[in-house]
Design a protein around this motif. Structure first.
Motif, PDB file in Angstrom:
ATOM      1  N   PRO A  87      -7.141  -3.379  -1.286  1.00  0.00           N
ATOM      2  CA  PRO A  87      -6.965  -2.487  -0.128  1.00  0.00           C
ATOM      3  C   PRO A  87      -7.238  -3.139   1.218  1.00  0.00           C
ATOM      4  O   PRO A  87      -6.737  -2.665   2.245  1.00  0.00           O
ATOM      5  CB  PRO A  87      -7.964  -1.356  -0.406  1.00  0.00           C
ATOM      6  N   ASP A  99      -4.126   0.511  -5.701  1.00  0.00           N
ATOM      7  CA  ASP A  99      -4.148  -0.616  -4.765  1.00  0.00           C
ATOM      8  C   ASP A  99      -5.327  -1.499  -5.140  1.00  0.00           C
ATOM      9  O   ASP A  99      -6.483  -1.125  -4.951  1.00  0.00           O
ATOM     10  CB  ASP A  99      -4.290  -0.106  -3.328  1.00  0.00           C
ATOM     11  N   LYS A 126       0.867  -1.176   0.000  1.00  0.00           N
ATOM     12  CA  LYS A 126       0.000   0.000   0.000  1.00  0.00           C
ATOM     13  C   LYS A 126       0.904   1.225   0.000  1.00  0.00           C
ATOM     14  O   LYS A 126       1.626   1.467   0.950  1.00  0.00           O
ATOM     15  CB  LYS A 126      -0.900   0.030   1.234  1.00  0.00           C
TER      16      LYS A 126
END
Length: 354
Positions: free
Chosen positions: A79, A76, A70
């Motif tokens: 997440p 991303d 991240k």
């Protein structure tokens, strides 16, 4: 009069910032199109779907892969999933990626692995050092690799004020390593502004239990770092300056610059071919697409080989290039006995037999 002066200064500042932003877009190849250079005998690695930001291959062909980073300002695709360390045995005919188990005592849920480096001691024990960003902070984690149990035994977390916002590291001895500080995780806005203004404010540091010090300064955004086969030289990528610094290692661990190899692309992580000593660089050919991610117009990937590194005219050649249709945002490439693994910041991983 005061208001007029303030408005004049504001206008001049905005004009200057606009000019620097345009220059920054040009510097990071905002509009560059990728000329494809494809490899044969390739396939995407099953299970590595959310990045393979760094790869380190042992002399016996075991490849460690950091996944799930991240990163401020970066896409991303997972997440809600913590980062992991994967292992591949490149001696196998069809190597598979398997996530390594991590022992108790370590916060697995906040694991956010970035750069990695391995160290083999005199008893042939293998240790993995990992730049970690739990809760967007920066630490260095030390694990012992247990091959039979297919696991990492958590040993220690290293914290230090000079290790704030670290990107990558290369280990040269027990708890002795060089690391690059890029400032992303200390303040992303200021880091981005520093890149736009072309400030040379990031650095390389040396860490040991006895001494921690800055050993090289003046990088726009110090990123990947590795060591030559003879351990005499440290190679450092300055990603937004689009170059690689060749540094001589001194007996006191200080670094002295030997030369800078200027590139036409943004250089991320570096590795060294164990047979030739060539540098392999994972690169971002059009990084603005990485920052402003659009899956319909994805960032490309590029892997370069730099030969004759110490000569007056190093030879740079393209091993692999793709417009994002296969691989997006390449960050690293590493080879072992005619095989290559190509990793990405947030996307997939490519394995090829050369």
């Amino acid at each position: 009069m005061g208001k007029l002066l303030a408005l004049t200064l504001l206008g001049a500042s905005l004009a200057f910032l606009g000019e620097r932003l345009l220059a920054f877009r040009e510097r990071i190849n905002a509009s560059r199109e990728v000329e494809p250079v494809e490899l044969q005998n390739c396939h995407l690695v099953e299970g590595l779907e959310y990045g393979s930001e760094d790869i380190d291959i042992l002399p016996n062909g075991l490849a460690f892969i950091s996944s799930g980073l991240k990163y401020p300002g970066m896409p991303d695709l997972a997440p809600d999933k913590p980062g992991k360390i994967f292992l591949m045995n490149l001696n196998e005919e069809n190597p598979k990626a398997q996530a390594l188990k991590i022992s108790d005592g370590f916060d697995k849920e906040s694991f956010n692995p970035h750069g990695i480096s391995t160290f083999i001691d005199k008893d042939h024990a293998v240790y993995l050092y990992v730049v970690n960003h739990p809760h967007m902070k920066s630490t260095v984690e030390i694990f012992k690799f247990e091959e039979q149990q297919h696991s990492l035994i958590y040993l220690k977390t290293i914290k230090h004020k000079l290790l704030e916002s670290v990107n990558d590291l290369v280990v040269l001895g027990p708890e002795q390593f060089y690391a690059t500080r890029d400032r992303y995780f200390s303040n992303f806005f200021l880091s981005f502004l520093g890149m736009v203004l072309d400030l040379r404010w990031t650095y390389v540091l040396f860490y040991s239990p006895r001494e921690v010090k800055v050993v090289a300064k003046g990088f726009n955004s110090a990123n990947g770092i590795t060591v030559s086969l003879d351990k005499k030289y440290i190679y450092i990528a300055d990603v937004t300056a689009k170059n690689i610094h060749i540094m001589k290692r001194r007996n006191n661990w200080d670094l002295t610059q030997v030369k800078v190899i200027q590139m036409d692309t943004l250089v991320d992580n570096l590795s060294v071919d164990p047979e030739t000593g060539d540098i392999l660089a994972g690169c971002h050919p059009n990084a603005m697409k990485l920052i402003n991610y659009n899956p319909e117009d994805p960032p490309g990937s590029e892997v370069l080989r730099i030969q004759n590194v110490l000569s007056d005219k190093p030879r740079v050649s393209t091993i692999y290039a793709n417009n994002g249709s296969v691989l997006q945002g390449t960050s690293v490439a590493s080879v072992y006995r005619g095989k290559i693994l190509i990793g990405t910041v947030f996307h997939k991983t490519l394995y090829c037999v050369l």
